[in-house]
Motif scaffolding. Sequence first.
Motif, mmCIF file in Angstrom:
data_model
loop_
_atom_site.group_PDB
_atom_site.id
_atom_site.type_symbol
_atom_site.label_atom_id
_atom_site.label_comp_id
_atom_site.label_asym_id
_atom_site.label_seq_id
_atom_site.Cartn_x
_atom_site.Cartn_y
_atom_site.Cartn_z
ATOM 1 N N THR A 121 57.510 55.553 5.648
ATOM 2 C CA THR A 121 58.612 54.597 5.807
ATOM 3 C C THR A 121 59.750 55.191 6.617
ATOM 4 O O THR A 121 60.194 54.617 7.617
ATOM 5 C CB THR A 121 59.140 54.157 4.422
ATOM 6 O OG1 THR A 121 58.106 53.466 3.720
ATOM 7 C CG2 THR A 121 60.343 53.226 4.572
ATOM 8 N N ASN A 122 60.226 56.354 6.213
ATOM 9 C CA ASN A 122 61.457 56.897 6.780
ATOM 10 C C ASN A 122 61.291 57.456 8.185
ATOM 11 O O ASN A 122 62.182 57.286 9.031
ATOM 12 C CB ASN A 122 62.009 58.000 5.874
ATOM 13 C CG ASN A 122 62.374 57.499 4.485
ATOM 14 O OD1 ASN A 122 62.167 56.336 4.151
ATOM 15 N ND2 ASN A 122 62.897 58.382 3.662
ATOM 16 N N LEU A 123 60.175 58.116 8.429
ATOM 17 C CA LEU A 123 59.988 58.769 9.724
ATOM 18 C C LEU A 123 59.051 57.973 10.637
ATOM 19 O O LEU A 123 59.434 57.591 11.742
ATOM 20 C CB LEU A 123 59.450 60.185 9.512
ATOM 21 C CG LEU A 123 59.337 61.062 10.765
ATOM 22 C CD1 LEU A 123 60.682 61.217 11.464
ATOM 23 C CD2 LEU A 123 58.771 62.440 10.402
ATOM 24 N N LYS A 124 57.849 57.686 10.153
ATOM 25 C CA LYS A 124 56.920 56.909 10.969
ATOM 26 C C LYS A 124 57.469 55.510 11.239
ATOM 27 O O LYS A 124 57.358 54.993 12.357
ATOM 28 C CB LYS A 124 55.555 56.806 10.272
ATOM 29 C CG LYS A 124 54.522 56.003 11.058
ATOM 30 C CD LYS A 124 53.237 55.850 10.254
ATOM 31 C CE LYS A 124 52.255 54.935 10.947
ATOM 32 N NZ LYS A 124 51.047 54.691 10.116
ATOM 33 N N GLY A 125 58.081 54.891 10.233
ATOM 34 C CA GLY A 125 58.657 53.553 10.413
ATOM 35 C C GLY A 125 59.732 53.533 11.474
ATOM 36 O O GLY A 125 59.780 52.626 12.322
ATOM 37 N N THR A 126 60.589 54.547 11.462
ATOM 38 C CA THR A 126 61.626 54.651 12.494
ATOM 39 C C THR A 126 60.994 54.823 13.869
ATOM 40 O O THR A 126 61.422 54.198 14.847
ATOM 41 C CB THR A 126 62.561 55.836 12.186
ATOM 42 O OG1 THR A 126 63.245 55.578 10.946
ATOM 43 C CG2 THR A 126 63.595 56.044 13.290
ATOM 44 N N PHE A 127 59.963 55.649 13.941
ATOM 45 C CA PHE A 127 59.255 55.849 15.206
ATOM 46 C C PHE A 127 58.639 54.551 15.727
ATOM 47 O O PHE A 127 58.798 54.198 16.901
ATOM 48 C CB PHE A 127 58.153 56.903 15.021
ATOM 49 C CG PHE A 127 57.128 56.906 16.124
ATOM 50 C CD1 PHE A 127 57.413 57.467 17.359
ATOM 51 C CD2 PHE A 127 55.878 56.327 15.937
ATOM 52 C CE1 PHE A 127 56.481 57.452 18.380
ATOM 53 C CE2 PHE A 127 54.932 56.308 16.950
ATOM 54 C CZ PHE A 127 55.228 56.870 18.171
ATOM 55 N N LEU A 128 57.944 53.820 14.853
ATOM 56 C CA LEU A 128 57.252 52.603 15.293
ATOM 57 C C LEU A 128 58.227 51.551 15.808
ATOM 58 O O LEU A 128 57.996 50.922 16.848
ATOM 59 C CB LEU A 128 56.424 52.030 14.144
ATOM 60 C CG LEU A 128 55.181 52.815 13.724
ATOM 61 C CD1 LEU A 128 54.555 52.193 12.482
ATOM 62 C CD2 LEU A 128 54.163 52.897 14.856
ATOM 63 N N VAL A 129 59.322 51.347 15.085
ATOM 64 C CA VAL A 129 60.313 50.349 15.497
ATOM 65 C C VAL A 129 60.975 50.787 16.799
ATOM 66 O O VAL A 129 61.140 49.999 17.742
ATOM 67 C CB VAL A 129 61.357 50.123 14.388
ATOM 68 C CG1 VAL A 129 62.493 49.234 14.889
ATOM 69 C CG2 VAL A 129 60.693 49.495 13.159
ATOM 70 N N MET A 130 61.344 52.061 16.872
ATOM 71 C CA MET A 130 62.004 52.569 18.075
ATOM 72 C C MET A 130 61.075 52.457 19.290
ATOM 73 O O MET A 130 61.483 51.972 20.350
ATOM 74 C CB MET A 130 62.422 54.028 17.842
ATOM 75 C CG MET A 130 63.141 54.665 19.004
ATOM 76 S SD MET A 130 64.024 56.184 18.541
ATOM 77 C CE MET A 130 62.671 57.195 17.916
ATOM 78 N N GLN A 131 59.828 52.877 19.143
ATOM 79 C CA GLN A 131 58.885 52.831 20.250
ATOM 80 C C GLN A 131 58.641 51.399 20.724
ATOM 81 O O GLN A 131 58.694 51.093 21.926
ATOM 82 C CB GLN A 131 57.560 53.468 19.826
ATOM 83 C CG GLN A 131 56.522 53.494 20.938
ATOM 84 C CD GLN A 131 55.164 53.946 20.423
ATOM 85 O OE1 GLN A 131 54.613 53.354 19.495
ATOM 86 N NE2 GLN A 131 54.629 55.009 21.011
ATOM 87 N N THR A 132 58.374 50.505 19.778
ATOM 88 C CA THR A 132 58.024 49.122 20.109
ATOM 89 C C THR A 132 59.161 48.406 20.812
ATOM 90 O O THR A 132 58.969 47.740 21.845
ATOM 91 C CB THR A 132 57.628 48.365 18.829
ATOM 92 O OG1 THR A 132 56.503 49.029 18.235
ATOM 93 C CG2 THR A 132 57.283 46.918 19.126
ATOM 94 N N PHE A 133 60.365 48.537 20.279
ATOM 95 C CA PHE A 133 61.485 47.775 20.823
ATOM 96 C C PHE A 133 62.114 48.459 22.036
ATOM 97 O O PHE A 133 62.638 47.775 22.922
ATOM 98 C CB PHE A 133 62.499 47.474 19.721
ATOM 99 C CG PHE A 133 62.024 46.388 18.799
ATOM 100 C CD1 PHE A 133 62.315 45.061 19.059
ATOM 101 C CD2 PHE A 133 61.235 46.686 17.694
ATOM 102 C CE1 PHE A 133 61.836 44.046 18.233
ATOM 103 C CE2 PHE A 133 60.749 45.684 16.857
ATOM 104 C CZ PHE A 133 61.048 44.359 17.134
ATOM 105 N N ALA A 134 62.033 49.779 22.122
ATOM 106 C CA ALA A 134 62.493 50.448 23.343
ATOM 107 C C ALA A 134 61.604 50.071 24.523
ATOM 108 O O ALA A 134 62.092 49.859 25.639
ATOM 109 C CB ALA A 134 62.500 51.963 23.144
ATOM 110 N N LYS A 135 60.299 49.979 24.269
ATOM 111 C CA LYS A 135 59.384 49.567 25.343
ATOM 112 C C LYS A 135 59.715 48.164 25.825
ATOM 113 O O LYS A 135 59.715 47.882 27.031
ATOM 114 C CB LYS A 135 57.941 49.630 24.835
ATOM 115 C CG LYS A 135 56.915 49.371 25.925
ATOM 116 C CD LYS A 135 55.492 49.549 25.404
ATOM 117 C CE LYS A 135 54.479 49.319 26.513
ATOM 118 N NZ LYS A 135 53.081 49.427 26.013
ATOM 119 N N ALA A 136 60.030 47.273 24.870
ATOM 120 C CA ALA A 136 60.396 45.906 25.247
ATOM 121 C C ALA A 136 61.678 45.879 26.073
ATOM 122 O O ALA A 136 61.799 45.111 27.032
ATOM 123 C CB ALA A 136 60.555 45.052 23.991
#
Length: 254
Positions: A121-136
């Motif tokens: 939640t804390n680390l992987k979740g931050t990574f997934l949200v950051m990666q997905t929305f930064a790419k957008a």
Amino acid sequence: MVGGLVAGRLALVTGAGSGLGRAACQVLSREGATVIAADKNYNAAVETIKTHTALASGANDQDHMAVELDVSDSTAVRNLLDTVMKQSKVPPTIIVNSAGITRDNWLLKLSEQDYDSVLNTNLKGTFLVMQTFAKAMTEAGLPGSIINISSIVGKYGNMGQTNYAGSKAGVVAMTQSAAKELGKYNIRVNAILPGFIDTPMANAVPEKILQGMLKMVPLGRLGHPSEIAEVIAFLGSNKSSFVTGAAIDVTGGF
């Protein structure tokens, strides 16, 4: 509201159902942003929009959106982006990664499951949200600001929180690395390290331990969630246009 630090911006806040995430929604909407409140507890996210965010902004609560989101699920994160793009046509340009959990125990007793759930939640979740929305944001050619919520525990450690401390230290290192990569796209990435804040997470700490912690805080009190949210709004705004890769302590001097 008319005007405001982030007027006209679209903001995604994870962990929006309570605590720091709820306060971030409240302050960002007050400062003119349209808010997407995301939480694993959908009803709590709805409560944030109906009871807090719309009142803060003076807007109709239909201007904002509550969504259910498990940040550790990459499919769910991608689906959220698709939903936002269909509705708004543009990605959010303020991302607040506030979703976080604790599963405290002594190192010698900590289960692998509790370790994994906190890191997911804390680390992987931050990574997934950051990666997905930064790419957008990069694909849309939009500048943006990502604010990741770490913890002062990630800097100094805390008894009974090896999993939590590790996850939050990772958030800082990941933030600094992402800032270096995304700067060329004019996407800023910063971390906030809250101290002891009056949230449901802090309320779970036994009173005797909490009082001992407060003795280490020069200001002598718990922080209020809004005091973190004000820093989030600053980092999301053009007032912080030359701030990226920073890890900002907001701790009352701890």
